[in-house]
Design a protein around this motif. Structure first.
Motif, PDB file in Angstrom:
ATOM      1  N   ASN A 275       0.888  -1.252  -0.113  1.00 26.57           N
ATOM      2  CA  ASN A 275      -0.058   0.039  -0.069  1.00 26.57           C
ATOM      3  C   ASN A 275       0.921   1.322   0.069  1.00 26.57           C
ATOM      4  O   ASN A 275       2.000   1.003   0.373  1.00 26.57           O
ATOM      5  CB  ASN A 275      -1.041   0.158   0.948  1.00 26.57           C
ATOM      6  CG  ASN A 275      -2.211  -0.882   1.113  1.00 26.57           C
ATOM      7  OD1 ASN A 275      -2.308  -1.368   0.020  1.00 26.57           O
ATOM      8  ND2 ASN A 275      -2.599  -1.484   2.146  1.00 26.57           N
ATOM      9  N   TYR A 276       0.197   2.545  -0.454  1.00 21.25           N
ATOM     10  CA  TYR A 276       0.929   3.754  -0.412  1.00 21.25           C
ATOM     11  C   TYR A 276       1.280   4.211   1.018  1.00 21.25           C
ATOM     12  O   TYR A 276       0.409   4.106   2.101  1.00 21.25           O
ATOM     13  CB  TYR A 276       0.219   4.636  -1.083  1.00 21.25           C
ATOM     14  CG  TYR A 276       0.165   4.704  -2.497  1.00 21.25           C
ATOM     15  CD1 TYR A 276       1.184   4.513  -3.328  1.00 21.25           C
ATOM     16  CD2 TYR A 276      -1.071   4.363  -3.187  1.00 21.25           C
ATOM     17  CE1 TYR A 276       1.169   4.349  -4.818  1.00 21.25           C
ATOM     18  CE2 TYR A 276      -1.381   4.300  -4.697  1.00 21.25           C
ATOM     19  CZ  TYR A 276      -0.201   4.325  -5.390  1.00 21.25           C
ATOM     20  OH  TYR A 276       0.044   4.284  -6.672  1.00 21.25           O
ATOM     21  N   LEU A 277       2.404   4.692   1.393  1.00 21.34           N
ATOM     22  CA  LEU A 277       2.937   5.188   2.367  1.00 21.34           C
ATOM     23  C   LEU A 277       3.311   6.582   2.180  1.00 21.34           C
ATOM     24  O   LEU A 277       4.040   6.969   1.205  1.00 21.34           O
ATOM     25  CB  LEU A 277       4.259   4.550   2.973  1.00 21.34           C
ATOM     26  CG  LEU A 277       4.715   5.213   4.395  1.00 21.34           C
ATOM     27  CD1 LEU A 277       3.910   5.050   5.389  1.00 21.34           C
ATOM     28  CD2 LEU A 277       6.062   4.609   4.657  1.00 21.34           C
TER      29      LEU A 277
ATOM     30  N   LYS B 165      -7.429   9.142  -9.194  1.00 24.22           N
ATOM     31  CA  LYS B 165      -8.011   7.998  -9.802  1.00 24.22           C
ATOM     32  C   LYS B 165      -8.516   8.285 -11.091  1.00 24.22           C
ATOM     33  O   LYS B 165      -8.651   7.779 -12.185  1.00 24.22           O
ATOM     34  CB  LYS B 165      -9.022   7.259  -8.928  1.00 24.22           C
ATOM     35  CG  LYS B 165      -8.352   6.397  -7.912  1.00 24.22           C
ATOM     36  CD  LYS B 165      -9.278   5.192  -7.200  1.00 24.22           C
ATOM     37  CE  LYS B 165      -8.550   4.472  -6.274  1.00 24.22           C
ATOM     38  NZ  LYS B 165      -9.329   3.018  -6.170  1.00 24.22           N
ATOM     39  N   GLN B 166      -9.147   9.664 -11.087  1.00 19.36           N
ATOM     40  CA  GLN B 166      -9.659  10.478 -12.301  1.00 19.36           C
ATOM     41  C   GLN B 166      -8.866  10.871 -12.983  1.00 19.36           C
ATOM     42  O   GLN B 166      -8.957  11.288 -14.255  1.00 19.36           O
ATOM     43  CB  GLN B 166     -10.639  11.484 -11.913  1.00 19.36           C
ATOM     44  CG  GLN B 166     -11.984  10.882 -10.798  1.00 19.36           C
ATOM     45  CD  GLN B 166     -12.763  12.088  -9.834  1.00 19.36           C
ATOM     46  OE1 GLN B 166     -12.778  13.226 -10.330  1.00 19.36           O
ATOM     47  NE2 GLN B 166     -13.289  11.689  -9.202  1.00 19.36           N
ATOM     48  N   GLY B 167      -7.405  10.915 -12.845  1.00 20.06           N
ATOM     49  CA  GLY B 167      -6.541  11.271 -13.682  1.00 20.06           C
ATOM     50  C   GLY B 167      -6.444  12.945 -13.741  1.00 20.06           C
ATOM     51  O   GLY B 167      -5.574  13.391 -14.514  1.00 20.06           O
TER      52      GLY B 167
ATOM     53  N   VAL C  80       1.111   8.373   6.686  1.00 24.57           N
ATOM     54  CA  VAL C  80      -0.115   7.641   6.569  1.00 24.57           C
ATOM     55  C   VAL C  80      -0.043   6.585   5.616  1.00 24.57           C
ATOM     56  O   VAL C  80       0.631   6.800   4.646  1.00 24.57           O
ATOM     57  CB  VAL C  80      -1.071   8.922   6.185  1.00 24.57           C
ATOM     58  CG1 VAL C  80      -0.745   9.559   4.913  1.00 24.57           C
ATOM     59  CG2 VAL C  80      -2.491   8.136   5.999  1.00 24.57           C
ATOM     60  N   LEU C  81      -0.477   5.415   6.072  1.00 25.85           N
ATOM     61  CA  LEU C  81      -0.896   4.384   5.011  1.00 25.85           C
ATOM     62  C   LEU C  81      -2.100   4.269   4.444  1.00 25.85           C
ATOM     63  O   LEU C  81      -3.200   4.430   5.231  1.00 25.85           O
ATOM     64  CB  LEU C  81      -0.520   3.108   5.772  1.00 25.85           C
ATOM     65  CG  LEU C  81       0.698   2.455   5.755  1.00 25.85           C
ATOM     66  CD1 LEU C  81       0.843   1.256   6.648  1.00 25.85           C
ATOM     67  CD2 LEU C  81       1.354   1.963   4.346  1.00 25.85           C
ATOM     68  N   VAL C  82      -2.172   4.301   3.002  1.00 21.74           N
ATOM     69  CA  VAL C  82      -3.383   4.229   2.394  1.00 21.74           C
ATOM     70  C   VAL C  82      -3.695   2.939   1.539  1.00 21.74           C
ATOM     71  O   VAL C  82      -2.614   2.683   0.820  1.00 21.74           O
ATOM     72  CB  VAL C  82      -3.209   5.524   1.421  1.00 21.74           C
ATOM     73  CG1 VAL C  82      -4.541   5.318   0.325  1.00 21.74           C
ATOM     74  CG2 VAL C  82      -3.603   6.782   2.174  1.00 21.74           C
ATOM     75  N   ASP C  83      -4.700   2.403   1.648  1.00 20.01           N
ATOM     76  CA  ASP C  83      -5.130   1.414   0.785  1.00 20.01           C
ATOM     77  C   ASP C  83      -5.825   1.753  -0.353  1.00 20.01           C
ATOM     78  O   ASP C  83      -6.875   2.267  -0.245  1.00 20.01           O
ATOM     79  CB  ASP C  83      -5.976   0.119   1.540  1.00 20.01           C
ATOM     80  CG  ASP C  83      -6.154  -1.169   0.657  1.00 20.01           C
ATOM     81  OD1 ASP C  83      -6.218  -1.087  -0.539  1.00 20.01           O
ATOM     82  OD2 ASP C  83      -6.633  -1.946   1.478  1.00 20.01           O
ATOM     83  N   PRO C  84      -5.221   1.841  -1.731  1.00 20.70           N
ATOM     84  CA  PRO C  84      -5.703   2.752  -2.772  1.00 20.70           C
ATOM     85  C   PRO C  84      -6.886   1.802  -3.465  1.00 20.70           C
ATOM     86  O   PRO C  84      -7.486   2.510  -4.219  1.00 20.70           O
ATOM     87  CB  PRO C  84      -4.637   2.588  -3.666  1.00 20.70           C
ATOM     88  CG  PRO C  84      -3.687   1.429  -3.459  1.00 20.70           C
ATOM     89  CD  PRO C  84      -3.757   1.265  -1.964  1.00 20.70           C
ATOM     90  N   VAL C  85      -7.279   0.650  -3.093  1.00 18.18           N
ATOM     91  CA  VAL C  85      -8.590  -0.125  -3.512  1.00 18.18           C
ATOM     92  C   VAL C  85      -9.457  -0.605  -2.616  1.00 18.18           C
ATOM     93  O   VAL C  85     -10.270  -1.360  -2.775  1.00 18.18           O
ATOM     94  CB  VAL C  85      -7.874  -1.386  -4.449  1.00 18.18           C
ATOM     95  CG1 VAL C  85      -7.056  -0.974  -5.534  1.00 18.18           C
ATOM     96  CG2 VAL C  85      -6.953  -2.180  -3.519  1.00 18.18           C
ATOM     97  N   ARG C  86      -9.385  -0.059  -1.394  1.00 21.35           N
ATOM     98  CA  ARG C  86     -10.332  -0.309  -0.422  1.00 21.35           C
ATOM     99  C   ARG C  86     -11.475   0.760  -0.368  1.00 21.35           C
ATOM    100  O   ARG C  86     -11.030   1.892   0.170  1.00 21.35           O
ATOM    101  CB  ARG C  86      -9.860  -0.662   1.069  1.00 21.35           C
ATOM    102  CG  ARG C  86     -10.819  -0.979   2.001  1.00 21.35           C
ATOM    103  CD  ARG C  86     -10.446  -0.911   3.560  1.00 21.35           C
ATOM    104  NE  ARG C  86      -9.377  -1.834   3.638  1.00 21.35           N
ATOM    105  CZ  ARG C  86      -8.875  -1.750   4.775  1.00 21.35           C
ATOM    106  NH1 ARG C  86      -8.970  -1.081   5.923  1.00 21.35           N
ATOM    107  NH2 ARG C  86      -7.650  -2.861   5.122  1.00 21.35           N
ATOM    108  N   PRO C  87     -12.760   0.362  -0.953  1.00 24.10           N
ATOM    109  CA  PRO C  87     -13.599   1.887  -0.906  1.00 24.10           C
ATOM    110  C   PRO C  87     -14.162   1.888   0.464  1.00 24.10           C
ATOM    111  O   PRO C  87     -14.279   1.249   1.346  1.00 24.10           O
ATOM    112  CB  PRO C  87     -14.706   1.471  -1.912  1.00 24.10           C
ATOM    113  CG  PRO C  87     -14.521  -0.187  -1.855  1.00 24.10           C
ATOM    114  CD  PRO C  87     -13.075  -0.537  -1.611  1.00 24.10           C
ATOM    115  N   ILE C  88     -14.599   3.239   0.681  1.00 27.72           N
ATOM    116  CA  ILE C  88     -15.171   3.564   1.895  1.00 27.72           C
ATOM    117  C   ILE C  88     -16.440   4.682   1.634  1.00 27.72           C
ATOM    118  O   ILE C  88     -15.998   5.541   0.868  1.00 27.72           O
ATOM    119  CB  ILE C  88     -14.487   4.088   3.162  1.00 27.72           C
ATOM    120  CG1 ILE C  88     -15.284   4.374   4.219  1.00 27.72           C
ATOM    121  CG2 ILE C  88     -13.496   5.211   2.639  1.00 27.72           C
ATOM    122  CD1 ILE C  88     -14.283   4.562   5.638  1.00 27.72           C
TER     123      ILE C  88
END
Length: 445
Positions: A50-52, A345-347, A383-391
């Protein structure tokens, strides 16, 4: 303090994305690299690719304490902030009483030292009659001087031209301005009150607090700054008209005049008033769609330097009042990173640009000591981010004390999984891990 190891992270930092481990000890990043030893680590986090990111630094929030704690507290809003990846904030002086003396400013720092999970700093407030107090401000441990060149709470409108000139001439540090021309706003309000009376709705807000009001005031601030070589930072630019005031031909660290854009001016536009009404009433106003597009272009070409929130919570009941009575401001500090990750994500922008505008640039702009970057020897704000876990934003996961958000029902494509503030893991997958407060930010001026 303890030792913490993050493994297998995709670190976004200083224009690059690299796979690395990060070792944290006693609050600071001690080593970056692959295959770091975990022999003495108290906790190991496997980032799983995941992204840091360096923690978001929000240079403009209103946390309402003291005096307006029915809306929010420093403690409540700092918790919301860290859940959204905001590790540091700079809070505004229009609380009650207004932070117009060094003693009142010190009171806010004392509250934060007890209750804020995030790192913190507070602006010293300027008025028409407190220049001596302003000049006593310590440049090493206060983020800046706040000048309202448009209406605000209490005695904070600075509309005396001689006082403004003195402030810009004598300020020992950065001046941050709210720029709306008061005379223009008042004249517009009188006109639309006469025309619409009690039939007025929030859709009139961008007509009352219009482009002319913003440009007149921002132009005056820039003129004063150029006259006195003042370090000026103009907050929440909301119009295409103002972009010509700012330079993009020199590095940020060489600029004497900088500017920010807030997430709501990039996300919403005037067409959203029909759906959201007073929920998105704010000052300066959210305006026509073409402004939103121009602001994004200004961000990408570096005329606009920083992305912030201007987080300003009010109770739901307050927002349900008639347009003329409903207060201006909306709660945002839990979601700015997710908003901008949707733009990625939208570019619309790269993740490297997101980090530059939300972490690196605020640190450079305010000359924050050892924050805003992921570097050995720097404070560990991460901050750690999961780029494919929606909320999906919903009542049950909104952490603001006010309990509502204009983003309710929106599904973000990414989620914040972990937040580390000054080397301490404070948030992990929906749980707060410590009640130990963040650190007071220091400045290298």
């Amino acid at each position: 303090m303890s030792q913490l190891l993050i493994r297998n992270a995709r670190l976004v930092n200083e224009g690059r994305v690299v796979e690395t481990d990060v070792l944290i000890k006693d609050g600071f990043i001690t080593k970056l690299g692959s295959g770091l030893s975990d022999a003495h680590s108290d906790k190991i986090i496997d980032a799983g690719g995941n992204y840091l990111l360096p923690g978001v630094i929000d240079d403009q929030v209103h946390f309402r304490e003291p005096g307006l704690t029915h809306k929010a507290t420093i403690g409540s809003e700092a918790r919301a902030a860290v859940a959204g990846g905001v590790t540091s904030f700079m809070e505004m002086p229009n609380t009650v009483p207004n932070a117009l003396t060094q003693e009142l400013l010190a009171d806010k720092y004392a509250i934060a030292a007890r209750t804020s999970l995030a790192n913190y700093s507070f602006f010293m407030g300027a008025s028409n009659d407190n220049l001596d107090e302003v000049l006593r401000t310590n440049t090493a441990d206060v983020c800046g001087i706040k000048v309202f060149m448009g209406s605000s709470t209490g005695n904070m409108l600075v509309d005396n031209e001689q006082v403004l000139d003195q402030l810009f001439k004598e300020s020992p540090m950065l001046i941050a301005t709210h720029c709306e021309d008061e005379a223009t706003v008042r004249a517009n309000a009188e006109h639309y009150k006469a025309e619409y009376g009690e039939q007025a709705t929030a859709g009139l807000h961008p007509l009352i607090r219009n482009e002319e009001a913003c440009l007149r005031s921002s132009s005056l601030a820039v003129e004063l700054a150029k006259r006195h070589n003042t370090r000026l930072h103009i907050l929440h630019i909301s119009t295409a008209d103002e972009l010509a005031l700012f330079r993009n031909d020199i590095p940020l660290t060489e600029k004497r005049i900088t500017a920010e854009v807030c997430v709501h001016h990039l996300w919403f536009d005037s067409e959203d008033y029909a759906r959201l009404g007073n929920q998105i009433k704010c000052n300066p106003a959210i305006k026509a769609p073409y402004h939103k597009e121009a602001l994004l272009a200004g961000l990408l070409d570096d005329r606009l330097d920083i992305i912030a929130t201007d987080h300003a919570p009010h109770t739901w009941a307050e927002k349900q009042q008639h347009y003329w009575q409903a207060p201006a401001g909306l709660p945002l500090v839990q979601h700015p990173l997710l908003l901008m990750l949707d733009f990625v994500k939208q570019g619309k922008l790269s993740i490297e640009t997101l980090v530059r505008k939300m972490s690196h640039a605020p640190a450079d702009c305010f000359q924050i000591d050892r924050r805003g970057y992921v570097r050995e020897g720097y404070w560990a704000d991460l901050v750690l981010v999961d780029p494919v876990r929606p909320i999906t934003v919903a009542k049950e996961n909104i952490l603001y004390q006010c309990g509502w958000s204009p983003l309710e029902g929106h599904t973000f494509g990414a989620s914040v999984t972990h937040t580390i503030v000054s080397g301490r893991l404070v948030y992990e997958n929906g749980r707060f891990m410590t009640d130990q407060p963040g650190e007071r930010m220091m400045f290298t001026r």
